[in-house]
Design an enzyme around this catalytic site. Sequence first.
Site, mmCIF file in Angstrom:
data_model
loop_
_atom_site.group_PDB
_atom_site.id
_atom_site.type_symbol
_atom_site.label_atom_id
_atom_site.label_comp_id
_atom_site.label_asym_id
_atom_site.label_seq_id
_atom_site.Cartn_x
_atom_site.Cartn_y
_atom_site.Cartn_z
ATOM 1 N N HIS A 61 0.865 -1.184 0.000
ATOM 2 C CA HIS A 61 0.000 0.000 0.000
ATOM 3 C C HIS A 61 0.900 1.231 0.000
ATOM 4 O O HIS A 61 2.128 1.110 -0.084
ATOM 5 C CB HIS A 61 -0.948 -0.012 1.198
ATOM 6 C CG HIS A 61 -0.265 0.061 2.533
ATOM 7 N ND1 HIS A 61 0.629 -0.904 2.978
ATOM 8 C CD2 HIS A 61 -0.327 0.987 3.542
ATOM 9 C CE1 HIS A 61 1.065 -0.586 4.178
ATOM 10 N NE2 HIS A 61 0.513 0.557 4.537
ATOM 11 N N HIS A 63 1.239 3.952 2.259
ATOM 12 C CA HIS A 63 1.674 4.730 3.408
ATOM 13 C C HIS A 63 3.190 4.913 3.317
ATOM 14 O O HIS A 63 3.903 4.049 2.798
ATOM 15 C CB HIS A 63 1.284 4.028 4.709
ATOM 16 C CG HIS A 63 -0.158 4.251 5.082
ATOM 17 N ND1 HIS A 63 -0.858 3.391 5.894
ATOM 18 C CD2 HIS A 63 -1.016 5.261 4.759
ATOM 19 C CE1 HIS A 63 -2.090 3.846 6.048
ATOM 20 N NE2 HIS A 63 -2.214 4.980 5.380
ATOM 21 N N ASP A 65 5.786 4.679 5.135
ATOM 22 C CA ASP A 65 6.794 3.745 5.635
ATOM 23 C C ASP A 65 6.990 2.536 4.722
ATOM 24 O O ASP A 65 7.889 1.730 4.940
ATOM 25 C CB ASP A 65 6.463 3.284 7.065
ATOM 26 C CG ASP A 65 5.075 2.697 7.211
ATOM 27 O OD1 ASP A 65 4.209 2.994 6.375
ATOM 28 O OD2 ASP A 65 4.841 1.946 8.184
ATOM 29 N N HIS A 66 6.170 2.445 3.665
ATOM 30 C CA HIS A 66 6.291 1.325 2.728
ATOM 31 C C HIS A 66 6.795 1.742 1.342
ATOM 32 O O HIS A 66 7.078 0.874 0.521
ATOM 33 C CB HIS A 66 4.939 0.620 2.577
ATOM 34 C CG HIS A 66 4.515 -0.091 3.813
ATOM 35 N ND1 HIS A 66 4.565 -1.455 3.954
ATOM 36 C CD2 HIS A 66 4.053 0.395 5.002
ATOM 37 C CE1 HIS A 66 4.137 -1.795 5.169
ATOM 38 N NE2 HIS A 66 3.828 -0.685 5.814
ATOM 39 N N HIS A 138 -6.957 -3.034 5.616
ATOM 40 C CA HIS A 138 -6.243 -1.925 6.254
ATOM 41 C C HIS A 138 -7.079 -0.663 6.106
ATOM 42 O O HIS A 138 -8.186 -0.695 5.553
ATOM 43 C CB HIS A 138 -4.867 -1.769 5.600
ATOM 44 C CG HIS A 138 -3.927 -0.871 6.342
ATOM 45 N ND1 HIS A 138 -3.857 -0.825 7.715
ATOM 46 C CD2 HIS A 138 -3.005 0.038 5.888
ATOM 47 C CE1 HIS A 138 -2.938 0.049 8.079
ATOM 48 N NE2 HIS A 138 -2.424 0.592 6.994
ATOM 49 N N ASP A 206 0.213 -4.706 7.754
ATOM 50 C CA ASP A 206 -0.793 -3.638 7.792
ATOM 51 C C ASP A 206 -2.191 -4.153 7.475
ATOM 52 O O ASP A 206 -2.804 -3.783 6.478
ATOM 53 C CB ASP A 206 -0.402 -2.515 6.828
ATOM 54 C CG ASP A 206 0.858 -1.797 7.262
ATOM 55 O OD1 ASP A 206 0.766 -0.626 7.640
ATOM 56 O OD2 ASP A 206 1.937 -2.424 7.220
ATOM 57 N N HIS A 265 7.334 -5.932 10.934
ATOM 58 C CA HIS A 265 6.562 -4.686 10.982
ATOM 59 C C HIS A 265 6.150 -4.355 12.421
ATOM 60 O O HIS A 265 4.978 -4.217 12.741
ATOM 61 C CB HIS A 265 5.330 -4.783 10.079
ATOM 62 C CG HIS A 265 4.728 -3.436 9.745
ATOM 63 N ND1 HIS A 265 3.836 -2.806 10.569
ATOM 64 C CD2 HIS A 265 4.900 -2.612 8.687
ATOM 65 C CE1 HIS A 265 3.470 -1.657 10.036
ATOM 66 N NE2 HIS A 265 4.111 -1.510 8.889
#
Length: 301
Positions: A61, A63, A65-66, A138, A206, A265
Amino acid sequence: MLELSLLGTGGMMPLPKRWLTSLMARCNGSSLLIDCGEGTQIAMREKGWSPYPIDTICFTHYHADHISGLPGMLLSMGNAERTKPVRLIGPKGLKRVVDGLRMIAPELPFSLEYVEIAGEVETFQSESFVIEAFKVQHSIPCYGYRLSIPRKGKFSVERAEEQGVPLRCWNRLQHGETVEWEGRIFTPDMVMGEARKGISVVYCTDTRPVSRISEMAKGADLFICEGMYGEEDKAGNAKKHKHMTMEEAARLGREAEPKEMWLTHYSPSELYPEQYKDKFKDIFPVKFAKDGWSREILFED
């Protein structure tokens, strides 16, 4: 053989000795990356692996941090004089998100191929992997991935000789080609046995624990799953923000029964995830992964 390295195990923000989430897989000279959080390049260099052979980058996805490590990764691939296209796979909105990030990496010596996932479950073929993307739960559209390396059946000399297949056709048939020779058509199924067990790895982060995850991870050689929180009092946070506790992950493992399971994670509040190593062992024997954990997975005999 499949080589794997969990380059980052952190969620939300990087910490000393813990980069943000990323998994790299290598097989037959081709590499694949799942997610590209901050610090992915550093972790890759520490491992001694190169970004140059990465043919496919999958995103769970969008966000930060990814995906925040993507611009620098693409620039490094370009600086390594890569010219072969790179395929990007992710939920809807992929091109818009990547184009925004590329404001700081506008010029690349290779093209990007965008593949947006639309369905609940979709399958893609890369140079070395079969990639199955499956939707999870998520706060924004998010997918887990199952990477598989199929294995063909064994070549049967007896069947080839019984059916009069010329020796000079054997190699091509073994590699899946249909061969025409002296007016006859020979197909691989004439000389090949049933497909043998391949290799499979499942990766998801997530998400709330949904049944599709354990279905996709059923019997996998390795199941890498989010374990955001270990404390019991963080269960409410997990539900609110659509994440998963370590206990919930362990229960998915019990349902899926993979050969091995790693948690990843972690929340920044979980400085020592391994402190829970005895807490969930009666549910399923999960392992608490750290940055740089690697595995080589071989075909079974």
